[in-house]
Design a protein around this motif. Structure first.
Motif, PDB file in Angstrom:
ATOM      1  N   GLY A 255       0.843   5.629   0.049  1.00 26.85           N
ATOM      2  CA  GLY A 255       0.096   6.863   0.200  1.00 26.85           C
ATOM      3  C   GLY A 255       1.059   8.018   0.372  1.00 26.85           C
ATOM      4  O   GLY A 255       2.259   7.824   0.589  1.00 26.85           O
ATOM      5  N   THR A 256       0.543   9.225   0.250  1.00 24.80           N
ATOM      6  CA  THR A 256       1.376  10.409   0.441  1.00 24.80           C
ATOM      7  C   THR A 256       0.664  11.385   1.363  1.00 24.80           C
ATOM      8  O   THR A 256      -0.555  11.352   1.502  1.00 24.80           O
ATOM      9  CB  THR A 256       1.671  11.126  -0.890  1.00 24.80           C
ATOM     10  OG1 THR A 256       0.437  11.540  -1.481  1.00 24.80           O
ATOM     11  CG2 THR A 256       2.449  10.246  -1.836  1.00 24.80           C
ATOM     12  N   THR A 257       1.438  12.234   1.987  1.00 17.13           N
ATOM     13  CA  THR A 257       0.897  13.303   2.814  1.00 17.13           C
ATOM     14  C   THR A 257       1.846  14.488   2.728  1.00 17.13           C
ATOM     15  O   THR A 257       3.055  14.296   2.606  1.00 17.13           O
ATOM     16  CB  THR A 257       0.730  12.834   4.284  1.00 17.13           C
ATOM     17  OG1 THR A 257       0.126  13.866   5.032  1.00 17.13           O
ATOM     18  CG2 THR A 257       2.046  12.471   4.919  1.00 17.13           C
TER      19      THR A 257
ATOM     20  N   THR B 233       0.857  -1.176   0.000  1.00 19.84           N
ATOM     21  CA  THR B 233       0.000   0.000   0.000  1.00 19.84           C
ATOM     22  C   THR B 233       0.894   1.227   0.000  1.00 19.84           C
ATOM     23  O   THR B 233       1.889   1.267   0.720  1.00 19.84           O
ATOM     24  CB  THR B 233      -0.889   0.014   1.262  1.00 19.84           C
ATOM     25  OG1 THR B 233      -1.599  -1.216   1.341  1.00 19.84           O
ATOM     26  CG2 THR B 233      -1.857   1.173   1.241  1.00 19.84           C
TER      27      THR B 233
END
Length: 120
Positions: free
Chosen positions: A13-15, A11
């Protein structure tokens, strides 16, 4: 209904980089606590690098009757044109304990290939 053997998965994701990598890792751990049982932080390592600072953590937990291992990697990628801009990429490998060693090397190869696109 679950199959007898879970399939390993990755998995990503970025932030935006508004927090320290430790804070982002703590938030990720907190999400697992709400989803699973017996959540244990087995290891956390800070990777000091001027180019790509990172943090990794190994977590074990259970969902229903399944025991799982998750290896989480957090990378702070710096904008080549504006070093004040960073993006945190979170990549996680989740696998059953008995398959973890077989897929971990491929996950490491995947993580080492993560880069920001540069303008041409």
């Amino acid at each position: 209904m679950y199959s007898a053997a879970p399939t390993a998965n990755i998995t990503v994701g970025t932030t935006p980089d508004r927090e320290s990598l430790t804070d982002v890792a703590d938030e990720s751990l907190g999400r697992l606590v709400t989803l699973g049982k017996d959540v244990t932080l087995a290891r956390r390592t800070v990777h000091e690098s001027a180019a790509v600072p990172g943090l990794s953590q190994l977590v074990t937990f259970s969902v229903d009757v399944r025991k799982l291992v998750q290896y989480q990697v957090f990378l702070a990628l710096v904008d080549a044109e504006d070093s004040s801009r960073r993006l945190v990429v979170e990549a996680a490998l989740t696998a059953a304990p008995e398959e973890f060693d077989d897929v971990a090397e491929g996950f490491g190869d995947f993580v080492s290939s993560i880069r920001l696109d540069s303008p041409e």
